[in-house]
Motif scaffolding. Structure first.
Motif, PDB file in Angstrom:
ATOM      1  N   MET A   1      69.422 -27.395 -17.048  1.00  0.00           N
ATOM      2  CA  MET A   1      70.192 -27.204 -18.276  1.00  0.00           C
ATOM      3  C   MET A   1      71.411 -26.345 -17.959  1.00  0.00           C
ATOM      4  SD  MET A   1      69.154 -25.196 -21.766  1.00  0.00           S
ATOM      5  CE  MET A   1      68.020 -26.405 -22.433  1.00  0.00           C
ATOM      6  N   ARG A   2      72.560 -26.768 -18.509  1.00  0.00           N
ATOM      7  CA  ARG A   2      73.784 -25.972 -18.380  1.00  0.00           C
ATOM      8  C   ARG A   2      74.151 -25.478 -19.785  1.00  0.00           C
ATOM      9  NH1 ARG A   2      75.576 -26.156 -12.731  1.00  0.00           N
ATOM     10  NH2 ARG A   2      74.246 -27.802 -11.915  1.00  0.00           N
ATOM     11  N   MET A   3      74.444 -24.172 -19.861  1.00  0.00           N
ATOM     12  CA  MET A   3      74.844 -23.611 -21.151  1.00  0.00           C
ATOM     13  C   MET A   3      76.189 -22.901 -21.008  1.00  0.00           C
ATOM     14  SD  MET A   3      71.427 -22.076 -22.909  1.00  0.00           S
ATOM     15  CE  MET A   3      71.202 -20.661 -21.863  1.00  0.00           C
ATOM     16  N   VAL A  41      76.501 -21.937 -28.516  1.00  0.00           N
ATOM     17  CA  VAL A  41      75.885 -22.276 -27.228  1.00  0.00           C
ATOM     18  C   VAL A  41      75.994 -23.791 -27.017  1.00  0.00           C
ATOM     19  CG1 VAL A  41      73.828 -22.046 -25.786  1.00  0.00           C
ATOM     20  CG2 VAL A  41      74.272 -20.355 -27.569  1.00  0.00           C
ATOM     21  N   PHE A  42      76.922 -24.161 -26.140  1.00  0.00           N
ATOM     22  CA  PHE A  42      77.127 -25.581 -25.822  1.00  0.00           C
ATOM     23  C   PHE A  42      76.152 -25.940 -24.707  1.00  0.00           C
ATOM     24  CE2 PHE A  42      80.893 -26.321 -28.357  1.00  0.00           C
ATOM     25  CZ  PHE A  42      81.377 -25.030 -28.554  1.00  0.00           C
ATOM     26  N   ILE A  43      75.356 -26.964 -24.904  1.00  0.00           N
ATOM     27  CA  ILE A  43      74.237 -27.243 -23.985  1.00  0.00           C
ATOM     28  C   ILE A  43      74.239 -28.694 -23.501  1.00  0.00           C
ATOM     29  CG2 ILE A  43      71.728 -27.340 -23.747  1.00  0.00           C
ATOM     30  CD1 ILE A  43      71.516 -25.095 -25.805  1.00  0.00           C
ATOM     31  N   SER A  85      77.534 -31.389 -17.332  1.00  0.00           N
ATOM     32  CA  SER A  85      76.756 -31.835 -16.177  1.00  0.00           C
ATOM     33  C   SER A  85      76.976 -33.323 -15.951  1.00  0.00           C
ATOM     34  CB  SER A  85      75.260 -31.585 -16.419  1.00  0.00           C
ATOM     35  OG  SER A  85      74.484 -32.202 -15.392  1.00  0.00           O
ATOM     36  N   SER A  86      76.808 -33.711 -14.677  1.00  0.00           N
ATOM     37  CA  SER A  86      76.885 -35.152 -14.378  1.00  0.00           C
ATOM     38  C   SER A  86      75.478 -35.729 -14.171  1.00  0.00           C
ATOM     39  CB  SER A  86      77.732 -35.368 -13.118  1.00  0.00           C
ATOM     40  OG  SER A  86      77.198 -34.585 -12.068  1.00  0.00           O
ATOM     41  N   PRO A 131      85.219  -9.151 -23.035  1.00  0.00           N
ATOM     42  CA  PRO A 131      84.758  -9.493 -21.671  1.00  0.00           C
ATOM     43  C   PRO A 131      83.467 -10.304 -21.605  1.00  0.00           C
ATOM     44  CG  PRO A 131      85.536  -7.232 -21.740  1.00  0.00           C
ATOM     45  CD  PRO A 131      85.560  -7.733 -23.168  1.00  0.00           C
ATOM     46  N   LEU A 132      82.601 -10.185 -22.624  1.00  0.00           N
ATOM     47  CA  LEU A 132      81.340 -10.950 -22.593  1.00  0.00           C
ATOM     48  C   LEU A 132      81.373 -12.166 -23.524  1.00  0.00           C
ATOM     49  CD1 LEU A 132      78.701  -8.036 -22.627  1.00  0.00           C
ATOM     50  CD2 LEU A 132      79.424  -9.460 -20.688  1.00  0.00           C
ATOM     51  N   ALA A 133      82.589 -12.521 -23.988  1.00  0.00           N
ATOM     52  CA  ALA A 133      82.696 -13.582 -25.004  1.00  0.00           C
ATOM     53  C   ALA A 133      82.538 -14.979 -24.415  1.00  0.00           C
ATOM     54  CB  ALA A 133      84.039 -13.481 -25.726  1.00  0.00           C
ATOM     55  N   GLU A 134      82.710 -15.100 -23.079  1.00  0.00           N
ATOM     56  CA  GLU A 134      82.624 -16.439 -22.459  1.00  0.00           C
ATOM     57  C   GLU A 134      81.693 -16.342 -21.246  1.00  0.00           C
ATOM     58  OE1 GLU A 134      86.902 -15.816 -22.267  1.00  0.00           O
ATOM     59  OE2 GLU A 134      87.075 -17.997 -22.569  1.00  0.00           O
ATOM     60  N   LEU A 135      80.514 -16.911 -21.392  1.00  0.00           N
ATOM     61  CA  LEU A 135      79.517 -16.856 -20.303  1.00  0.00           C
ATOM     62  C   LEU A 135      78.911 -18.235 -20.088  1.00  0.00           C
ATOM     63  CD1 LEU A 135      77.650 -13.599 -21.459  1.00  0.00           C
ATOM     64  CD2 LEU A 135      79.242 -13.787 -19.533  1.00  0.00           C
ATOM     65  N   SER A 136      78.421 -18.479 -18.872  1.00  0.00           N
ATOM     66  CA  SER A 136      77.686 -19.729 -18.619  1.00  0.00           C
ATOM     67  C   SER A 136      76.361 -19.386 -17.948  1.00  0.00           C
ATOM     68  CB  SER A 136      78.495 -20.670 -17.725  1.00  0.00           C
ATOM     69  OG  SER A 136      78.694 -20.075 -16.458  1.00  0.00           O
ATOM     70  N   ARG A 137      75.380 -20.227 -18.148  1.00  0.00           N
ATOM     71  CA  ARG A 137      74.060 -20.062 -17.536  1.00  0.00           C
ATOM     72  C   ARG A 137      73.559 -21.426 -17.089  1.00  0.00           C
ATOM     73  NH1 ARG A 137      75.459 -15.554 -17.958  1.00  0.00           N
ATOM     74  NH2 ARG A 137      74.353 -13.707 -18.783  1.00  0.00           N
ATOM     75  N   THR A 138      72.884 -21.439 -15.946  1.00  0.00           N
ATOM     76  CA  THR A 138      72.214 -22.651 -15.457  1.00  0.00           C
ATOM     77  C   THR A 138      70.725 -22.370 -15.392  1.00  0.00           C
ATOM     78  OG1 THR A 138      74.135 -23.338 -14.155  1.00  0.00           O
ATOM     79  CG2 THR A 138      71.999 -24.273 -13.541  1.00  0.00           C
ATOM     80  N   ILE A 139      69.942 -23.251 -15.982  1.00  0.00           N
ATOM     81  CA  ILE A 139      68.485 -23.076 -16.054  1.00  0.00           C
ATOM     82  C   ILE A 139      67.803 -24.307 -15.480  1.00  0.00           C
ATOM     83  CG2 ILE A 139      66.540 -22.935 -17.676  1.00  0.00           C
ATOM     84  CD1 ILE A 139      68.634 -21.475 -19.548  1.00  0.00           C
ATOM     85  N   VAL A 140      66.803 -24.095 -14.612  1.00  0.00           N
ATOM     86  CA  VAL A 140      66.005 -25.220 -14.086  1.00  0.00           C
ATOM     87  C   VAL A 140      64.532 -24.824 -14.147  1.00  0.00           C
ATOM     88  CG1 VAL A 140      67.793 -26.171 -12.567  1.00  0.00           C
ATOM     89  CG2 VAL A 140      66.233 -24.394 -11.701  1.00  0.00           C
ATOM     90  N   PRO A 141      63.651 -25.811 -14.201  1.00  0.00           N
ATOM     91  CA  PRO A 141      62.215 -25.498 -14.149  1.00  0.00           C
ATOM     92  C   PRO A 141      61.885 -24.798 -12.837  1.00  0.00           C
ATOM     93  CG  PRO A 141      62.563 -27.776 -14.829  1.00  0.00           C
ATOM     94  CD  PRO A 141      63.898 -27.261 -14.365  1.00  0.00           C
TER      95      PRO A 141
END
Ligand SMILES: Nc1ncnc2c1ncn2[C@@H]1O[C@H](CO)[C@@H](NC(=O)[C@@H](N)CO)[C@H]1O
Length: 147
Positions: A1-3, A41-43, A85-86, A131-141
């Motif tokens: 998952m990309r957020m 949160v764009f997912i 994500s592709s 400064p914390l207004a734009e963040l991304s996270r990658t989540i995998v099992p």
């Protein structure tokens, strides 16, 4: 998952057209939506998430709670976004993950909206720009490799 997490003055959307043959059924009321003072949160739910969707929901919840706590946001907008994500998960899995995440966020006391799934939507977003207004996270099992 990309957020992609954007702390915003507001996020508003308007459904324009179907982007899937079978988009999520929605009411007239759900064709437009807006939240003020919100963590948007764009997912993109990814193929790798299909191996353990439940775990990915819990990991996403943890990440969103962490960021919301840091920026002091108690509203979250869950926004299906197939452009991070592709390696996208199948729509039925993705929708289920997003519905579960919405439910778990509510369990945790957030005010939550989720934008409709399977549509082209116009949207307006006002990023706060701190400064914390734009963040991304990658989540995998667990056990999977982050691409
Ligand atoms: N794996 C996935 N993760 C997140 N969203 C997904 C998805 N598969 C399908 N969608 C939804 O279907 C629309 C067409 O791809 C997507 N629509 C969008 O992404 C809009 N921003 C218009 O482009 C989205 O609602």
């Amino acid at each position: 998952m990309r957020m992609l997490l954007i702390h915003s003055d507001y996020l508003e959307y308007e459904v324009k057209d179907r982007a899937l043959k079978n988009p999520e059924p929605i009411s007239e009321e759900q064709k437009k939506g807006r939240l003020d003072e919100v963590l948007a949160v764009f997912i993109s739910v990814e193929k790798v998430d299909e191996t353990n969707p439940e775990e990915v929901v819990e990991k996403a919840l943890t990440e969103i709670k962490d960021v919301a706590g840091q920026v002091k946001a108690n509203r979250v907008f869950v926004y299906p976004f197939a452009h991070l994500s592709s390696e996208l998960a199948k729509p039925d899995v993705a929708l289920d993950v997003l519905r579960k995440l919405e439910e778990r966020l509510r369990d945790e006391g957030f005010e939550v909206k989720r934008a409709p799934f399977g549509y082209y939507k116009a949207f307006k977003l006002s990023c706060k720009g701190h400064p914390l207004a734009e963040l991304s996270r990658t989540i995998v099992p667990t056990g999977e490799v982050k691409a």
